[in-house]
Motif scaffolding. Sequence first.
Motif, PDB file in Angstrom:
ATOM      1  N   GLU A 160       0.737  -1.208   0.006  1.00 51.05           N
ATOM      2  CA  GLU A 160       0.036   0.063  -0.060  1.00 51.05           C
ATOM      3  C   GLU A 160       1.043   1.311  -0.033  1.00 51.05           C
ATOM      4  OE1 GLU A 160      -3.274   0.257   3.066  1.00 51.05           O
ATOM      5  OE2 GLU A 160      -2.610   2.515   3.077  1.00 51.05           O
ATOM      6  N   GLU A 161       1.942   1.176   0.646  1.00 47.37           N
ATOM      7  CA  GLU A 161       2.982   2.290   0.766  1.00 47.37           C
ATOM      8  C   GLU A 161       3.189   2.601  -0.568  1.00 47.37           C
ATOM      9  OE1 GLU A 161       4.206   2.751   4.623  1.00 47.37           O
ATOM     10  OE2 GLU A 161       6.162   3.094   4.004  1.00 47.37           O
ATOM     11  N   ARG A 164       0.925   4.171  -2.842  1.00 47.29           N
ATOM     12  CA  ARG A 164       0.736   5.303  -2.376  1.00 47.29           C
ATOM     13  C   ARG A 164       1.773   6.433  -2.862  1.00 47.29           C
ATOM     14  NH1 ARG A 164      -0.446   4.152   3.309  1.00 47.29           N
ATOM     15  NH2 ARG A 164       1.710   4.939   3.708  1.00 47.29           N
ATOM     16  N   ASN A 165       3.014   5.812  -2.955  1.00 46.35           N
ATOM     17  CA  ASN A 165       4.207   6.556  -3.207  1.00 46.35           C
ATOM     18  C   ASN A 165       3.959   6.789  -4.770  1.00 46.35           C
ATOM     19  OD1 ASN A 165       5.175   6.985  -0.735  1.00 46.35           O
ATOM     20  ND2 ASN A 165       6.607   5.096  -1.061  1.00 46.35           N
ATOM     21  N   THR A 168       0.925   9.329  -5.209  1.00 47.55           N
ATOM     22  CA  THR A 168       1.614  10.900  -4.843  1.00 47.55           C
ATOM     23  C   THR A 168       2.405  11.400  -5.574  1.00 47.55           C
ATOM     24  OG1 THR A 168       2.923   9.912  -3.256  1.00 47.55           O
ATOM     25  CG2 THR A 168       0.752  10.739  -2.374  1.00 47.55           C
ATOM     26  N   ASN A 171       0.630  12.898  -8.278  1.00 51.68           N
ATOM     27  CA  ASN A 171      -0.213  14.484  -7.967  1.00 51.68           C
ATOM     28  C   ASN A 171      -1.496  13.793  -7.402  1.00 51.68           C
ATOM     29  OD1 ASN A 171      -1.265  17.391  -9.032  1.00 51.68           O
ATOM     30  ND2 ASN A 171       0.257  17.222  -7.429  1.00 51.68           N
ATOM     31  N   PHE A 172      -1.555  12.628  -6.831  1.00 52.18           N
ATOM     32  CA  PHE A 172      -2.930  12.145  -6.108  1.00 52.18           C
ATOM     33  C   PHE A 172      -2.838  12.335  -4.781  1.00 52.18           C
ATOM     34  CE2 PHE A 172      -5.542   9.568  -9.142  1.00 52.18           C
ATOM     35  CZ  PHE A 172      -4.729   9.955 -10.357  1.00 52.18           C
ATOM     36  N   SER A 173      -4.075  12.902  -4.045  1.00 49.87           N
ATOM     37  CA  SER A 173      -3.847  12.831  -2.681  1.00 49.87           C
ATOM     38  C   SER A 173      -4.635  11.562  -2.078  1.00 49.87           C
ATOM     39  CB  SER A 173      -4.831  13.821  -2.376  1.00 49.87           C
ATOM     40  OG  SER A 173      -4.193  15.343  -2.706  1.00 49.87           O
ATOM     41  N   VAL A 174      -4.000  11.281  -0.889  1.00 52.22           N
ATOM     42  CA  VAL A 174      -4.388   9.864  -0.166  1.00 52.22           C
ATOM     43  C   VAL A 174      -5.531  10.397   0.858  1.00 52.22           C
ATOM     44  CG1 VAL A 174      -3.824   7.995   0.999  1.00 52.22           C
ATOM     45  CG2 VAL A 174      -2.265   9.183  -0.350  1.00 52.22           C
ATOM     46  N   VAL A 175      -6.628   9.858   0.546  1.00 50.83           N
ATOM     47  CA  VAL A 175      -7.955   9.981   1.450  1.00 50.83           C
ATOM     48  C   VAL A 175      -8.719   8.786   2.183  1.00 50.83           C
ATOM     49  CG1 VAL A 175     -10.387  10.889   1.345  1.00 50.83           C
ATOM     50  CG2 VAL A 175      -8.553  11.900  -0.003  1.00 50.83           C
ATOM     51  N   GLU A 176      -9.113   8.768   3.124  1.00 50.81           N
ATOM     52  CA  GLU A 176      -9.615   7.578   3.965  1.00 50.81           C
ATOM     53  C   GLU A 176     -11.346   7.672   4.111  1.00 50.81           C
ATOM     54  OE1 GLU A 176      -7.352   5.971   6.990  1.00 50.81           O
ATOM     55  OE2 GLU A 176      -5.592   5.428   5.430  1.00 50.81           O
ATOM     56  N   GLY A 177     -11.712   6.816   4.377  1.00 52.26           N
ATOM     57  CA  GLY A 177     -13.200   6.850   4.843  1.00 52.26           C
ATOM     58  C   GLY A 177     -13.711   5.718   5.645  1.00 52.26           C
ATOM     59  N   GLN A 239      -7.414  14.753  -7.581  1.00 50.22           N
ATOM     60  CA  GLN A 239      -7.419  13.672  -7.970  1.00 50.22           C
ATOM     61  C   GLN A 239      -6.756  12.780  -6.612  1.00 50.22           C
ATOM     62  OE1 GLN A 239      -6.212  15.887 -10.314  1.00 50.22           O
ATOM     63  NE2 GLN A 239      -4.035  16.047  -9.781  1.00 50.22           N
ATOM     64  N   MET A 267     -10.110  10.609 -10.485  1.00 44.34           N
ATOM     65  CA  MET A 267      -9.545  11.989 -11.167  1.00 44.34           C
ATOM     66  C   MET A 267     -10.733  12.723 -12.009  1.00 44.34           C
ATOM     67  SD  MET A 267      -6.360  12.480 -13.140  1.00 44.34           S
ATOM     68  CE  MET A 267      -5.462  14.031 -13.370  1.00 44.34           C
ATOM     69  N   ILE A 280      -2.636   6.928 -16.843  1.00 46.51           N
ATOM     70  CA  ILE A 280      -2.446   6.941 -15.254  1.00 46.51           C
ATOM     71  C   ILE A 280      -2.268   5.215 -14.842  1.00 46.51           C
ATOM     72  CG2 ILE A 280      -3.490   7.296 -13.090  1.00 46.51           C
ATOM     73  CD1 ILE A 280      -2.575   9.712 -14.202  1.00 46.51           C
TER      74      ILE A 280
ATOM     75  N   VAL B 370      -0.329  17.870  -3.044  1.00 47.27           N
ATOM     76  CA  VAL B 370      -0.939  16.624  -2.593  1.00 47.27           C
ATOM     77  C   VAL B 370      -1.233  17.030  -1.139  1.00 47.27           C
ATOM     78  CG1 VAL B 370      -0.317  14.249  -1.831  1.00 47.27           C
ATOM     79  CG2 VAL B 370       0.180  15.130  -4.320  1.00 47.27           C
ATOM     80  N   GLU B 371      -2.628  16.795  -1.082  1.00 48.66           N
ATOM     81  CA  GLU B 371      -2.977  16.807   0.605  1.00 48.66           C
ATOM     82  C   GLU B 371      -3.667  15.730   1.061  1.00 48.66           C
ATOM     83  OE1 GLU B 371      -5.270  20.410   1.217  1.00 48.66           O
ATOM     84  OE2 GLU B 371      -3.820  21.731   0.401  1.00 48.66           O
ATOM     85  N   SER B 372      -2.901  14.865   1.599  1.00 49.67           N
ATOM     86  CA  SER B 372      -3.355  13.554   2.168  1.00 49.67           C
ATOM     87  C   SER B 372      -3.854  13.847   3.695  1.00 49.67           C
ATOM     88  CB  SER B 372      -2.190  12.623   2.170  1.00 49.67           C
ATOM     89  OG  SER B 372      -1.764  12.290   0.916  1.00 49.67           O
ATOM     90  N   ASP B 373      -4.850  12.881   4.007  1.00 47.09           N
ATOM     91  CA  ASP B 373      -5.611  13.056   5.051  1.00 47.09           C
ATOM     92  C   ASP B 373      -4.341  12.818   6.438  1.00 47.09           C
ATOM     93  OD1 ASP B 373      -7.781  13.248   4.066  1.00 47.09           O
ATOM     94  OD2 ASP B 373      -8.643  11.158   4.597  1.00 47.09           O
ATOM     95  N   VAL B 376      -3.480   9.561   7.470  1.00 47.18           N
ATOM     96  CA  VAL B 376      -2.544   8.766   6.562  1.00 47.18           C
ATOM     97  C   VAL B 376      -1.126   8.790   7.025  1.00 47.18           C
ATOM     98  CG1 VAL B 376      -1.789   8.252   4.209  1.00 47.18           C
ATOM     99  CG2 VAL B 376      -4.243   8.736   4.777  1.00 47.18           C
TER     100      VAL B 376
END
Lengths: 383, 636
Positions: A160-161, A164-165, A168, A171-177, A239, A267, A280, B370-373, B376
């Motif tokens: 996952e890391e 994520r790398n 990112t 230019n993608f941000s990482v979000v959770e829910g 994105q 995106m 992508i 990039v703006e991650s939570d 995270v």
Amino acid sequence: MLRGRELHPLPSAYEADEQLLLFPAIQAFISTRILVVQPIFVKEYFNSVLLLNMNLKELQRKAFEEAENIEKKEHLESFRIKYLGRKGELTNILRSLKDLPVDERKSVGVDANKLKIELEQIVAFKEKEIGSLGEESVIDITRPGKKVNLGHLHPLTKIEEEIRNIFTSLNFSVVEGPELETEYFNFDALNIPASHPARDMWDTFWLKEGGKAKERRLMRTHTSPVQIRFMETHKPPFQIIVPGRVFRYEATDASHEINFYQLEGLMVGQNISLANFKFIVETFFKKLFGKNIEFRFRPSYFPFTEPSVEVDIKFPTKGRGDWLEVLGAGMVHPRVFESAHLNPRDIQGFAFGVGIDRLAMIKYKIPDIRLFYSGDLRFINQF
Amino acid sequence: MKFSYSLLKKLVPGIPSKEKFADVINLKAFEVEEATGNSMEIKITPNRFADAASHWGMALEAAAIFNLKTKLDDKPLNIPKGKGKVRVVVENKHACPVYVAHYLEVVKIGETPAWIKSVLEDCGLRPINPVVDIMNYVMLETGQPLHAFDADKLDGSIVVRFAKQGEKIVSLDNHSYTLTKEDLVIADKSGALAIAGIKGGKRAEVDKNTKRIIVEAANFNQANIYKTMKRIALQTDASMRFSRGLSPYSASIGANRASGLLKEVIKAKVVDSLVVAGKLPGKEIIEFNTDKFNSLIGLSLGKKQAADYLKSLGFKIITKALKNKNSFLVEVPPLRQDVTIFEDLAEEVVRLYGVNDLKPTPPLVGLVPVESDDIVNLKKELRTILVGFGFSEVYNYSFVDKKEADSLELMNPIAEDKKYLRVSLSHGLKSNITLNAREFATLRIFEIGKVFSTKNEEARFALGVKEPEAMLHLKGIISQLLKRLGLTDILMKDESNNSLTIKSDGVVLGVAHSLNSNSAIAELNLDALLKIVIAENEYRPLSKYPSISRDISLVVPRDIKVGQVLEVIDDVNLNHIQNVDLIDYFDNFEDDKSRLSLTFRLVFRSEEKTLTDEEVDKEFKKVEAALVSKIRAVIR
């Protein structure tokens, strides 16, 4: 000796001081003791040093230079005797002060005493420094190194890391829910109506609710609800990726688990196209699995994307020649934008979902998904 | 869904070999999962059952994809109607929008011809008798499920109605089903004849003596069939199709083809027919804008090219000038229920063009940071630190067998030991410790994950330690960990003999439990931690003055806890104190188990000056006095 770590906070202005740069250890010593904390004092200090008579100044330069090269206890002791001993060079100067007129005695005396204190501190500092080096001795250096206990990250965390790398870097941000979701976010808002077999694509764990429950809750079956949650509160363009645990009501076997990890991608902008998605996703997989992998894009169906596609990959090496289904995607369905109170006339974009467990299994050649949730350190410590 | 390659080949002469056919269908239409013998398993997506869960539908796809012509037996038949031989009452037109009944007379039922049997077998169906086989064959061809009743076994009119609560029916294969008011049935005066859209009943079954047949081709509300199918857990070829939604226009197509085949194969005579229908959906007309298409897909197709793809799939292009020169109107074929908006048309065009052939193009967008939570980043940092401390990471199931007071319960657990949502991570870590103890003498493990209760969902992390003096190691680790994360004020207060609460800035972060002398577990709330973590460390000047240390050794009764001693020292409010450390702990002082010998190191340092021995001694004396007076310590 001072470590790089402690040197970092030094302001660059002092690093430029040539005289100090000649003697890194002394510089560091003085820096920690005096310079950094009171920069104004330092300037005055050096001005006054410059005003000293040549003997004192020369003595200081010589002593600092010598001190820098001291590596052994004996040398330090001779250094101490040479400058601070009963017949030491500085002691001599101090002793000669009494012959000077009162005015000069005062000005030189102050400086000479300062230097004395400094040299004493240098000796003390050097003593510690040398002491910490330990005794010289001969050991059998061919003996095995001492065991160091480092922990191991779970392979799903590792991949996952890595994922994520990659994202990112794109230019993608990482979000959770949330993992406990409402029926609305998991299904309705994503254009998956109730009483429709499309829902059967996601076998669902439902919560047992008390009679008062306003809305049915479930364990999210995918990370897609976060699309809605994110879009409700953010304005395009954006994105994002959303990694997280998801749940499926299904019998477990080597490739199915009741909980597993998924990565959602989204995106959205004014003219984000399906061709952009291909760029992508191909970039992503090439970074993860190497640039020689092959791709196959097939039409598919997901209620929340239109058009929808599925992505297969194939490794070039022999023995791994089968197409592997890895990712579902498509252009965000207009009704999904509407659910998030965005106007589909103004925006377009793609979304995708990929199973992280599956990618980890492919990458690390893990034969059984259940190993991830076994808590068995013999497995985890391999990563 | 199973398809017969030879039937497809008959319907679209010229399609390539089975393997090649499968490859291309895979890339342009549907996933072909398996192709053994003459039989092909093609995965029809839920949205395409109305048009493509049939050989005719697949033939149209194939013809469009391979640019070939189809040969379908779909010419309309001249069928008599309104002779009064068959009567049908539909009670709920929403549940049954169309009911088509054909009435036929037969002399002799005879045998099913081999060409029908082989197609049935390719598709995994068992031949039964010519009438039933033709019904099934037509379903495979047209996608419309059909049912044949023996007209002589009916008691009055056919009625389409909802079942009575508790009404029973025995199916063709002799299973008994108890129905509810939500299940639609086909009935007559004597009761239910069939579970609508799912399964026929025993009573009006066609057998070898049947002389008069009623062929039913109906359309049922998708959701009704879906619900009943789920409730009685009966998936049939018919229910699979109806539950995904079929076009009401299919009913007549199916009935026509069935009568045509019955006439041809068993020389049946079509005597009467009846159509009971509500208002059927009108024509779907959608504007296709080529510019919008090219922007969405990332292509530059011409208007004609796009229109040609759509035409090949049976869409009609309406020749009418539009305001936008790059737009045209498209009429959707009645069976393509899945196509209702522009994006649906776009999918048709791009899949025929070939998604695989689309050129990957880097997106052109403005850069945004990039703006991650925050969570995270916090989790990442936490993992880095813990791995450095020798902790390995485990993942446990979110479902557990243990019920707590505020546990949430699953309505449909998959197993008895996975009935509840976990309220803590510790439970799982304890089992992990036990499991791994066989292989590992000492252990440090952690998990980061969500826990759930009637109150909320919470992100947590938990640490499990198995090693001598586990609790003390754990405490040290937690302090260092929290300091690393930027917390300065960390408090661990004993709540009982073996558990501590961990607090910072007045916020309770979690608890640490000593399980036994060599294992301990701590669990902390990540959401709470996130709120107080100082994101950036601030540089503090290094003290330029030396520190002075003083050790104090004392003997106290066994029941005094180190925490109490530290509290006493803390309460003295010492000047210039920098640190108080326990450096020696001996619980068997002079062979006396009732006494405890402790040594603390007090470190003094001033930010303003070099402290003198006198100043430090003064402070040190205060500590001695306090320890003596408050806990009656003996200073050694």
